[in-house]
Design a protein around this motif. Structure first.
Motif, PDB file in Angstrom:
ATOM      1  N   LYS A  23       7.017   3.419 -11.902  1.00  0.00           N
ATOM      2  CA  LYS A  23       6.806   3.844 -10.773  1.00  0.00           C
ATOM      3  C   LYS A  23       5.545   2.986 -10.256  1.00  0.00           C
ATOM      4  N   LEU A  24       4.661   3.005 -11.553  1.00  0.00           N
ATOM      5  CA  LEU A  24       3.111   2.238 -11.300  1.00  0.00           C
ATOM      6  C   LEU A  24       3.875   0.932 -10.924  1.00  0.00           C
ATOM      7  N   PHE A  25       4.659   0.008 -11.544  1.00  0.00           N
ATOM      8  CA  PHE A  25       5.016  -1.189 -11.279  1.00  0.00           C
ATOM      9  C   PHE A  25       5.413  -1.287  -9.681  1.00  0.00           C
ATOM     10  N   HIS A  26       5.632  -0.228  -9.051  1.00  0.00           N
ATOM     11  CA  HIS A  26       6.371  -0.415  -8.002  1.00  0.00           C
ATOM     12  C   HIS A  26       5.763   0.128  -6.890  1.00  0.00           C
ATOM     13  N   GLY A  27       4.466   0.950  -7.304  1.00  0.00           N
ATOM     14  CA  GLY A  27       3.766   1.372  -6.115  1.00  0.00           C
ATOM     15  C   GLY A  27       3.830   2.402  -5.676  1.00  0.00           C
ATOM     16  N   GLU A  28       4.811   3.145  -6.670  1.00  0.00           N
ATOM     17  CA  GLU A  28       4.659   4.772  -6.080  1.00  0.00           C
ATOM     18  C   GLU A  28       3.901   5.921  -6.843  1.00  0.00           C
ATOM     19  N   THR A  29       2.790   5.236  -7.761  1.00  0.00           N
ATOM     20  CA  THR A  29       2.142   5.734  -8.104  1.00  0.00           C
ATOM     21  C   THR A  29       0.701   5.216  -8.360  1.00  0.00           C
ATOM     22  N   SER A  30      -0.357   6.285  -8.837  1.00  0.00           N
ATOM     23  CA  SER A  30      -1.743   6.102  -8.334  1.00  0.00           C
ATOM     24  C   SER A  30      -2.260   5.602  -9.745  1.00  0.00           C
ATOM     25  N   CYS A  31      -3.116   4.776  -9.552  1.00  0.00           N
ATOM     26  CA  CYS A  31      -3.854   4.399 -10.667  1.00  0.00           C
ATOM     27  C   CYS A  31      -5.164   4.031 -11.231  1.00  0.00           C
ATOM     28  N   CYS A  32      -5.758   4.705  -9.525  1.00  0.00           N
ATOM     29  CA  CYS A  32      -7.175   4.017  -9.310  1.00  0.00           C
ATOM     30  C   CYS A  32      -7.515   5.607  -8.967  1.00  0.00           C
ATOM     31  N   ILE A  75     -13.696  -5.170   9.523  1.00  0.00           N
ATOM     32  CA  ILE A  75     -14.085  -6.284  10.658  1.00  0.00           C
ATOM     33  C   ILE A  75     -13.952  -5.931  11.917  1.00  0.00           C
ATOM     34  N   ASP A  76     -14.941  -6.274  12.766  1.00  0.00           N
ATOM     35  CA  ASP A  76     -14.477  -6.160  13.702  1.00  0.00           C
ATOM     36  C   ASP A  76     -13.143  -7.593  14.589  1.00  0.00           C
ATOM     37  N   GLY A  77     -12.894  -7.100  15.296  1.00  0.00           N
ATOM     38  CA  GLY A  77     -11.964  -7.941  16.145  1.00  0.00           C
ATOM     39  C   GLY A  77     -10.836  -8.103  14.865  1.00  0.00           C
ATOM     40  N   ALA A  78     -10.663  -7.442  13.414  1.00  0.00           N
ATOM     41  CA  ALA A  78      -9.631  -7.538  13.065  1.00  0.00           C
ATOM     42  C   ALA A  78      -8.508  -6.871  12.973  1.00  0.00           C
ATOM     43  N   ALA A  79      -7.154  -6.381  12.233  1.00  0.00           N
ATOM     44  CA  ALA A  79      -6.606  -5.507  11.387  1.00  0.00           C
ATOM     45  C   ALA A  79      -5.658  -6.122  10.664  1.00  0.00           C
ATOM     46  N   ALA A  80      -5.601  -5.392   9.785  1.00  0.00           N
ATOM     47  CA  ALA A  80      -5.028  -5.941   8.627  1.00  0.00           C
ATOM     48  C   ALA A  80      -3.664  -4.677   7.912  1.00  0.00           C
ATOM     49  N   LYS A  81      -2.797  -5.766   7.447  1.00  0.00           N
ATOM     50  CA  LYS A  81      -1.509  -4.895   7.152  1.00  0.00           C
ATOM     51  C   LYS A  81      -0.967  -5.690   5.504  1.00  0.00           C
ATOM     52  N   VAL A  82      -1.090  -4.851   4.715  1.00  0.00           N
ATOM     53  CA  VAL A  82      -1.044  -5.124   3.027  1.00  0.00           C
ATOM     54  C   VAL A  82       0.106  -5.209   2.487  1.00  0.00           C
ATOM     55  N   ASN A  83       0.533  -6.171   1.893  1.00  0.00           N
ATOM     56  CA  ASN A  83       1.793  -6.519   1.079  1.00  0.00           C
ATOM     57  C   ASN A  83       1.439  -6.354   0.066  1.00  0.00           C
ATOM     58  N   LEU A  84       1.454  -4.963  -0.715  1.00  0.00           N
ATOM     59  CA  LEU A  84       1.807  -5.003  -2.268  1.00  0.00           C
ATOM     60  C   LEU A  84       2.440  -5.667  -3.411  1.00  0.00           C
ATOM     61  N   HIS A  85       3.580  -6.013  -3.161  1.00  0.00           N
ATOM     62  CA  HIS A  85       3.986  -6.526  -3.848  1.00  0.00           C
ATOM     63  C   HIS A  85       4.088  -7.710  -4.013  1.00  0.00           C
ATOM     64  N   ARG A  86       3.201  -8.216  -2.814  1.00  0.00           N
ATOM     65  CA  ARG A  86       3.077 -10.056  -2.421  1.00  0.00           C
ATOM     66  C   ARG A  86       1.350 -10.472  -2.615  1.00  0.00           C
TER      67      ARG A  86
END
Length: 119
Positions: A23-32, A75-86
């Protein structure tokens, strides 16, 4: 008989640990820490004039993803989208956001900017 019982207990513990690691390596659980709610998508005001892909090391879970998105969305004027697996964040911009601004937004967060490329 006691050897069989100890073996079964050890086997059960290994099974539980393997499930958590999966689950940890698939981003399904919290490690933080405790699970944080999903970050609402930031809406940009104005037309998108550019996009950058930021390679980031140190992200391991959904909480990491949320935190990086929140830091970059500040950041003013910026929007982010994270791909955890990449291990990447795609940053859309309504103004020319410098690479230094992106690095500064993540400075001290425990995440390292590996590379920034224009998309």
């Amino acid at each position: 008989m006691s050897t069989i019982i100890v073996g079964l207990v050890v086997l059960a513990c290994l099974g539980i640990a393997a499930k958590h690691i999966y689950k940890l390596f698939h981003g399904e659980t919290s490690c933080c820490g405790t699970e944080q709610p999903k970050v609402p998508e930031k809406k940009l005001n104005g037309p998108v004039v550019g996009e950058k892909v930021v390679e980031i090391s140190g992200m391991t879970c959904g909480n990491c993803k949320n935190r990086v998105e929140m830091l970059l969305d500040d950041i003013d004027g910026a929007a982010a989208k994270v791909n955890l697996h990449r291990n990447q964040a795609t940053v859309k911009m309504t103004r020319d956001v410098s690479d230094d601004e992106i690095r500064t937004a993540l400075a001290g967060s425990g995440y390292e900017v590996v590379a920034i490329t224009k998309s």
